[in-house]
Design an enzyme around this catalytic site. Structure first.
Site, short mmCIF file in Angstrom:
data_model
loop_
_atom_site.label_atom_id
_atom_site.label_comp_id
_atom_site.label_asym_id
_atom_site.label_seq_id
_atom_site.Cartn_x
_atom_site.Cartn_y
_atom_site.Cartn_z
N HIS A 60 -17.13 -49.59 -52.07
CA HIS A 60 -17.42 -50.34 -50.57
C HIS A 60 -17.50 -51.86 -50.66
O HIS A 60 -18.41 -52.34 -49.75
CB HIS A 60 -18.59 -49.69 -50.02
CG HIS A 60 -18.83 -48.20 -50.19
ND1 HIS A 60 -18.15 -47.38 -49.09
CD2 HIS A 60 -19.26 -47.11 -51.32
CE1 HIS A 60 -18.39 -46.07 -49.45
NE2 HIS A 60 -19.04 -46.11 -50.69
N SER A 65 -4.31 -77.13 -45.80
CA SER A 65 -4.47 -76.93 -44.26
C SER A 65 -4.01 -78.26 -43.54
O SER A 65 -4.45 -79.28 -44.10
CB SER A 65 -5.90 -76.66 -43.87
OG SER A 65 -6.40 -77.10 -42.62
N LYS A 103 -9.06 -77.54 -48.13
CA LYS A 103 -8.44 -76.26 -48.33
C LYS A 103 -7.56 -75.85 -49.47
O LYS A 103 -6.55 -76.86 -49.58
CB LYS A 103 -7.87 -75.64 -46.95
CG LYS A 103 -9.20 -75.88 -45.68
CD LYS A 103 -9.87 -74.44 -46.10
CE LYS A 103 -9.45 -73.27 -45.23
NZ LYS A 103 -10.05 -71.99 -45.63
N GLU A 127 -1.68 -63.89 -49.67
CA GLU A 127 -1.64 -63.11 -48.26
C GLU A 127 -0.19 -62.59 -47.78
O GLU A 127 0.07 -61.65 -47.17
CB GLU A 127 -2.09 -64.34 -47.55
CG GLU A 127 -3.61 -64.59 -47.23
CD GLU A 127 -3.93 -65.73 -46.43
OE1 GLU A 127 -5.17 -65.57 -46.10
OE2 GLU A 127 -3.45 -66.53 -46.34
#
Ligand code: ARG
Length: 436
Positions: A140, A261, A267, A274
């Protein structure tokens, strides 16, 4: 709307030109061998096809026509005249299209298998290099029990190994020679299908001519296998994303695999990982697309089946890319073993070990579980860890506790104790590596 364009597949099936030509060469040679056409004609056709193949490989031809089969025959006619038409004796585009799809897919499956082998070699190297790094294992996404990082990572190697086995099976389903079933009923000409199969490197020939031109199972099987492989890659990528976040800091991705970014100068986003996840959608979509196109088709050939190509090509190209990107990403990332170890201090990760300790003292596991959960709640209330409890503190929960309990609170020992086959002990993981 140009109506011819609507039915045409030439916009995407030209990539199969090489296979179509090889298929036609084998078929033509067989026709001559079986005295269906003359050896003279066969030689001219084979020579003409050879010259088209050469030009195709050098990017010198732009095929035009309804599909790649008609386009090549048209080109051959331009080069050697009307006898080009003899090549199409005892066959149909219905069996021809399945032939070239099978030839193409066999090659691509072999390429993908090599790429999976490469990913697994990289994972195995990563596991060997970080063999004894300890991390918190999760359920979890919450700290659960300590585990070797190598063990956690090798879980993916087993998934990829099964994906490879599924591809090997898929290869077997694909490795069946369809040519010579003609439209769907077979042919009156005395053809030799086994000769063609041998010539093209197939290990068997199909048994039922109707099934042969109706079947796209082998493609669906591949699309499913690729979709499942992408699912595994996607979980792997998600793990990498979580681990490289500031909150975890377990790993650091190479700059090559992060992007900045446009507004936040600090960033380093894990866009590659992704995108691996993002591509999964199209792989599932391709499977669903062909399953839907095939559902409810009467036997035998129906033009709906032309819609099998774009999903197939897209899945082949996408899966090759994401396997490669995953391999490179893992081979260049850095592990922060200190962070992993210190993360083991949270969440009473050795609670099971303390319960097992009580079991070794004769307490039933359920009771031990109850006792340790009381100790956990006590610690949470008093903002303490297990290590902060004295023997007399422990004894308040059970008189079976004595100072040997501290040995149960050792991370390394907790790993080493889990010697059960397939478990996380150092030796079990070493054995796993050998098996892989
Ligand atoms: N382009 C067609 C396809 O991809 C080839 C087979 C055409 N057969 C036919 N009877 N129209 O399925």
């Amino acid at each position: 709307m140009n109506l011819k364009n609507f039915v045409s597949s030439i916009g995407y099936d030209s990539i199969l030109a090489g296979y179509d030509i090889l298929g036609s060469i084998a078929h033509t040679k067989m026709l001559a061998k079986c005295n269906i056409i003359s050896h003279d004609d066969s030689k001219k056709i084979v020579k003409g096809l050879g010259s088209i193949l050469k030009d195709f490989k050098h990017g010198k031809i732009k095929f035009t026509g309804e599909d790649i089969h008609t386009a090549i025959e048209k080109e051959l006619k331009k080069r050697i005249g009307k006898i080009a038409g003899k090549m199409h004796t005892a066959r149909s585009r219905n069996d021809q299209v399945v032939l070239i799809e099978r030839l193409y897919l066999k090659d691509e499956i072999n390429t993908i298998i090599k790429k999976i082998d490469n990913v697994n070699t990289i994972i195995k190297k990563f596991a060997s290099k970080n063999m004894s790094v300890i991390m918190p294992g999760f359920t979890h996404l919450q700290n659960a029990q300590p585990v070797l990082l190598s063990h956690w990572f090798l879980a993916y190697a087993w998934m990829f190994k099964r994906d490879k086995e599924r591809l090997v099976n898929c290869y077997k389903s694909t490795d069946v020679m369809p040519l010579g079933t003609a439209a769907f009923a077979g042919t009156e000409f005395p053809i030799d299908r086994k000769y063609v199969a041998k010539h093209l490197g197939f290990s068997s020939i199909s048994e039922n001519s109707v099934d042969t031109v109706s079947d796209r199972d082998f493609i669906i099987e591949f699309l499913f296998t690729a979709a499942l492989l992408s699912l595994h890659l996607s979980r792997f990528a998600e793990e990498i994303i979580i681990w490289s976040s500031q909150q975890f800091g377990f790993i650091q991705l190479s700059e090559k695999f992060t992007t900045g970014s446009s507004i936040m100068p600090q960033k380093k986003n894990p866009d590659f990982a992704e995108l691996i996840k993002g591509k999964t959608g199209r792989l599932y979509g391709n499977l669903l697309s062909l399953m839907t196109a095939m559902k409810g088709l009467p036997l035998s050939y129906n033009r709906d089946m032309q819609e099998d190509k774009e999903p197939l090509f897209d899945s082949v190209e996408t899966i090759k890319t994401i396997v490669d990107v995953s391999a490179q990403m893992v081979s260049t990332m850095k592990v922060n073993s200190e962070k992993m170890l210190s993360a083991c201090k949270n969440g009473f990760i050795l609670a099971t070990d303390v319960a097992d300790y009580l079991v070794s003292k004769g307490i039933p596991f359920r009771t031990a579980h109850f006792i340790v959960s009381k100790a956990v709640n006590h610690c949470i209330r008093h903002e303490k860890s297990f290590e902060d409890l004295s023997v007399s503190d422990w004894k308040k929960f059970s008189d079976k506790f004595d100072d040997s309990v501290y040995a149960a609170l050792d991370l390394k020992k907790a790993i080493e104790k889990r010697k059960s086959y397939g478990g996380t002990s150092f030796n079990s993981v070493k054995h796993q590596l050998k098996k892989l």
